[in-house]
Write an enzyme that holds these catalytic residues in place. Structure first.
Site, PDB file in Angstrom:
ATOM      1  N   LYS A   1      -5.545   3.835 -23.214  1.00 32.64           N
ATOM      2  CA  LYS A   1      -5.127   3.056 -22.320  1.00 32.64           C
ATOM      3  C   LYS A   1      -5.116   3.370 -21.167  1.00 32.64           C
ATOM      4  O   LYS A   1      -5.554   4.733 -20.562  1.00 32.64           O
ATOM      5  CB  LYS A   1      -3.139   3.456 -22.262  1.00 32.64           C
ATOM      6  CG  LYS A   1      -2.611   2.557 -23.164  1.00 32.64           C
ATOM      7  CD  LYS A   1      -1.188   2.924 -23.330  1.00 32.64           C
ATOM      8  CE  LYS A   1      -1.301   4.009 -23.821  1.00 32.64           C
ATOM      9  NZ  LYS A   1      -1.239   3.915 -25.325  1.00 32.64           N
TER      10      LYS A   1
ATOM     11  N   GLU B   1       0.972  -1.985 -36.115  1.00 31.59           N
ATOM     12  CA  GLU B   1       2.144  -0.242 -35.158  1.00 31.59           C
ATOM     13  C   GLU B   1       3.367  -1.249 -34.362  1.00 31.59           C
ATOM     14  O   GLU B   1       2.979  -2.809 -34.573  1.00 31.59           O
ATOM     15  CB  GLU B   1       0.838   0.764 -34.236  1.00 31.59           C
ATOM     16  CG  GLU B   1       1.201  -0.508 -33.092  1.00 31.59           C
ATOM     17  CD  GLU B   1       1.181   0.776 -31.598  1.00 31.59           C
ATOM     18  OE1 GLU B   1       1.943   1.653 -31.534  1.00 31.59           O
ATOM     19  OE2 GLU B   1      -0.175   0.392 -30.991  1.00 31.59           O
TER      20      GLU B   1
ATOM     21  N   VAL C   1       0.884   4.962 -32.498  1.00 33.94           N
ATOM     22  CA  VAL C   1      -0.808   4.962 -33.416  1.00 33.94           C
ATOM     23  C   VAL C   1      -1.012   5.978 -34.340  1.00 33.94           C
ATOM     24  O   VAL C   1      -1.360   5.632 -35.415  1.00 33.94           O
ATOM     25  CB  VAL C   1      -2.068   5.294 -31.722  1.00 33.94           C
ATOM     26  CG1 VAL C   1      -3.704   5.105 -32.911  1.00 33.94           C
ATOM     27  CG2 VAL C   1      -2.273   3.167 -31.270  1.00 33.94           C
TER      28      VAL C   1
HETATM   29  N1  PSU Z   1      -0.940   0.414 -26.728  1.00 36.17           N
HETATM   30  C1  PSU Z   1      -0.295  -0.231 -26.499  1.00 36.17           C
HETATM   31  N2  PSU Z   1       1.333  -0.826 -26.113  1.00 36.17           N
HETATM   32  C2  PSU Z   1       1.990   0.952 -26.267  1.00 36.17           C
HETATM   33  C3  PSU Z   1       1.198   1.455 -27.153  1.00 36.17           C
HETATM   34  C4  PSU Z   1      -0.783   1.815 -27.099  1.00 36.17           C
HETATM   35  O1  PSU Z   1      -0.886  -1.231 -25.664  1.00 36.17           O
HETATM   36  O2  PSU Z   1       2.549   0.865 -26.639  1.00 36.17           O
HETATM   37  C5  PSU Z   1       1.854   2.821 -27.920  1.00 36.17           C
HETATM   38  C6  PSU Z   1       1.170   3.801 -29.373  1.00 36.17           C
HETATM   39  O3  PSU Z   1       1.997   3.220 -30.073  1.00 36.17           O
HETATM   40  C7  PSU Z   1       0.482   4.453 -28.797  1.00 36.17           C
HETATM   41  C8  PSU Z   1       1.452   5.130 -27.534  1.00 36.17           C
HETATM   42  O4  PSU Z   1       0.241   6.099 -30.405  1.00 36.17           O
HETATM   43  O5  PSU Z   1       1.128   4.234 -26.746  1.00 36.17           O
HETATM   44  C9  PSU Z   1       1.430   6.202 -27.219  1.00 36.17           C
HETATM   45  O6  PSU Z   1       1.912   6.932 -26.104  1.00 36.17           O
HETATM   46  P1  PSU Z   1       1.525   9.157 -26.295  1.00 36.17           P
HETATM   47  O7  PSU Z   1       1.250   8.876 -24.599  1.00 36.17           O
HETATM   48  O8  PSU Z   1       3.017   9.884 -25.598  1.00 36.17           O
HETATM   49  O9  PSU Z   1       1.239   9.732 -27.271  1.00 36.17           O
END
Ligand code: PSU
Ligand code: MN
Length: 301
Positions: free
Chosen positions: A155, A21, A102
């Protein structure tokens, strides 16, 4: 959509390819480290015998497999949109730049015929989702995209138990890699159990084959790969920064698409780079494991 020749040739020959990604590069890691780390992630995939395919939108074109100029745009340009699945068409239609999450990377990987994908930590159900309704689109997309995703869990800024419940409901496959516990991203262990443990890339490939044979491969298969305990972020530091960051996000109104980048950036600042070091290790380890899984899967077909 444009697939890099090296990636297309590997796919045509049935060789191992790993999708990567780009939101983690543009929005998840600080400059200028992000460009160096993006190159290191690709090198980690190559070192294990697979071809890396970093996904992004550059000048309105979906690119699967980036050359160095495109990687520099994603890492260094101020007008790169964090592009989830629903944003892709808008960015393309306007001729802009987009970094894929992702969800959108998994979607585009599957469309290209790439079966394995590596990231750091998945998105999921945010804390306080009972009132905010903030649940990452990663979850619903993983429920409909046939791809194996290597991650260090979700996360740790999220509500992990709620995310695991949602993954179960959505029928997303889940394997612990060398562990019976669900990893905690910056931390080795989230404290939640994982039902199915595997200990080798071949075992993952066997599950992938069985899913295809049974027609249960319409959803993603998550391979949750924990950091070794001696490489995790100090748990006391983690818990303090997380507590403070959640309060700061609330106070500063960081919600929606900004919530995750806000929290990660604050972590990198408040831990004086320790979380950045840990985040980098997570991605490099996941990229290497994804490559080994892709190689094992290619060998077994
Ligand atoms: N994992 C990481 N760093 C990131 C992300 C994931 O270690 O920056 C990103 C991925 O692209 C994931 C996104 O899809 O954060 C999720 O964002 P949201 O919670 O707004 O869906
Ligand atoms: Mn969200």
């Amino acid at each position: 959509m444009r697939t890099a020749p090296e990636v297309q040739e590997a796919l045509d020959a049935g060789r191992a390819v790993v999708a990567l990604e780009s939101t983690i590069i543009s929005h998840g890691l600080p400059r200028p480290d992000n460009l160096r780390i993006a190159r290191e992630i690709e090198a980690a995939v190559r070192a294990e015998g697979a071809v890396p395919a970093t996904v992004a939108v550059v000048d309105g074109e979906v690119r699967v497999g980036l050359d160095d100029a495109a990687l520099e745009v994603v890492a260094g340009s101020d007008d790169v949109v964090k592009a989830g699945v629903r944003d892709l068409a808008v960015v393309v239609a306007r001729g802009g730049h987009g970094a894929t999450t992702v969800a959108s990377t998994a979607h585009l990987a599957a469309r290209t015929g790439i079966g394995v994908f590596a990231t750091g930590g998945l998105g999921g159900v945010h804390r306080g989702a009972q009132s905010s309704y903030d649940e990452s689109a990663d979850l619903v997309t993983l429920a409909r995209v046939p791809v194996t995703v290597v991650c260090a869990g979700v996360k740790s800024i999220l509500d992990v138990p709620a995310t695991l419940e949602r993954l179960e409901t959505l029928g997303v496959g889940l394997l612990g890699y060398g562990t019976d516990s669900f990893p905690g991203f910056y931390l080795s262990d989230s404290g939640e159990p994982v039902e199915h443990r595997v200990d080798s890339p071949e075992e993952v490939a066997a599950v992938m084959r069985a899913r295809a044979a049974l027609g249960t491969d319409g959803t993603a298969l998550l391979v949750a790969n924990p950091l070794p305990v001696d490489e995790q972020l100090d748990p006391a530091l983690h818990d303090r920064v997380l507590r403070e960051s959640l309060v700061a996000a609330e106070a500063e109104g960081a919600s929606g698409k900004q919530a995750t980048p806000f929290l990660l950036a604050r972590f990198h600042r408040e831990t004086e780079g320790q979380s950045l070091t840990v985040n980098t290790r997570i991605i490099l380890r996941n990229a290497a494991l994804a490559a080994r899984i892709a190689v094992a899967h290619a060998a077994s077909r």
